[in-house]
Enzyme design. Sequence first.
Site, PDB file in Angstrom:
ATOM      1  N   GLU A  38      47.550  45.408  45.704  1.00 17.35           N
ATOM      2  CA  GLU A  38      46.403  45.769  46.547  1.00 17.35           C
ATOM      3  C   GLU A  38      46.870  46.421  47.848  1.00 17.35           C
ATOM      4  OE1 GLU A  38      42.585  44.186  46.137  1.00 17.35           O
ATOM      5  OE2 GLU A  38      43.379  42.163  45.848  1.00 17.35           O
TER       6      GLU A  38
ATOM      7  N   GLU B 209      45.176  39.396  38.286  1.00 15.56           N
ATOM      8  CA  GLU B 209      44.232  38.361  38.704  1.00 15.56           C
ATOM      9  C   GLU B 209      43.392  37.814  37.561  1.00 15.56           C
ATOM     10  OE1 GLU B 209      45.102  40.476  42.597  1.00 15.56           O
ATOM     11  OE2 GLU B 209      45.038  40.954  40.461  1.00 15.56           O
TER      12      GLU B 209
END
Length: 289
Positions: free
Chosen positions: A130, A150
């Site tokens: 990210e 995730e």
Amino acid sequence: MAHPAFKSQPPAQTYGVVSFPARHVMLVVFTRPRALNAMTSAGEYELEALFAWYDKEPSLRCAIVTGAGRAFCAGMDLKEWNQRSLRRAAGESEDRPMNPPSGFGALSRRHGKKPVIAAVNGLAFGGGMEILANLDLVVAAKSAVFALSEAKRGVVPNAGSLPRLVRTFGRPRTMQLALTGRSITAAEAKEWGLLNAITDDNADDCPVLERPVVKAALDYAVAIAGNSPDSVIIARASIIAGWEDGSAENASRLNCEKWDEHLDDSENMSEGLLAFVEKRAPKWVDSKL
């Protein structure tokens, strides 16, 4: 860490080790190698204070982030995340959100004023990926691995990467990355548009500054720092405005309205033009923007 050229000293860090390997350049090494540089929430808030200081320190013009050991960053500390989840389930409130306003690691949603370059020395998973989605330049060692894993842990990469990666990778590739959780190689990441360059790997005991990936990032940083700091700040802002807004013309109009007068009145613009006329290297001053 004290540096006589700074107007103020950088805020204390326990997660990131800060140094200044070249004039006008800051290097931050994520230093939790036994946990693959997974970040705690406290570490994220430390980094937010550091990058706010970096933007305000006139003598600094470019920053680099990298990781200690064999990882760039494995994302959020899942043990802490689990404890926060248990407290929430028990009805307990937290003093502050897990991530600061500038996103995971203070970088995944940061706009900021000055550029940040990533030197990806190893795996960049979850929050580490990210961060990369929102940085200005990214260099990686050839064995680096990237993933948004995730979904394998029942959580979502919601610190800003998905809307940004779809602009870089396109919808099918971003869907593949986020929905399957599969990892991609440095070669794939470069093909998909994430990386500026791929370097050789380094030996396990290689000092950080001797790593080929850090040297390459430092070359970029020194080149950026050698240009007018006003030009770098305004050009970066214009690129980000176009990327975030989606309208090239609207971004152009807004940036001209915001920056043209400041640039026209700046010492560095006058110096750059005069240096060209006089056939000499320009002598930039610290930006006042």
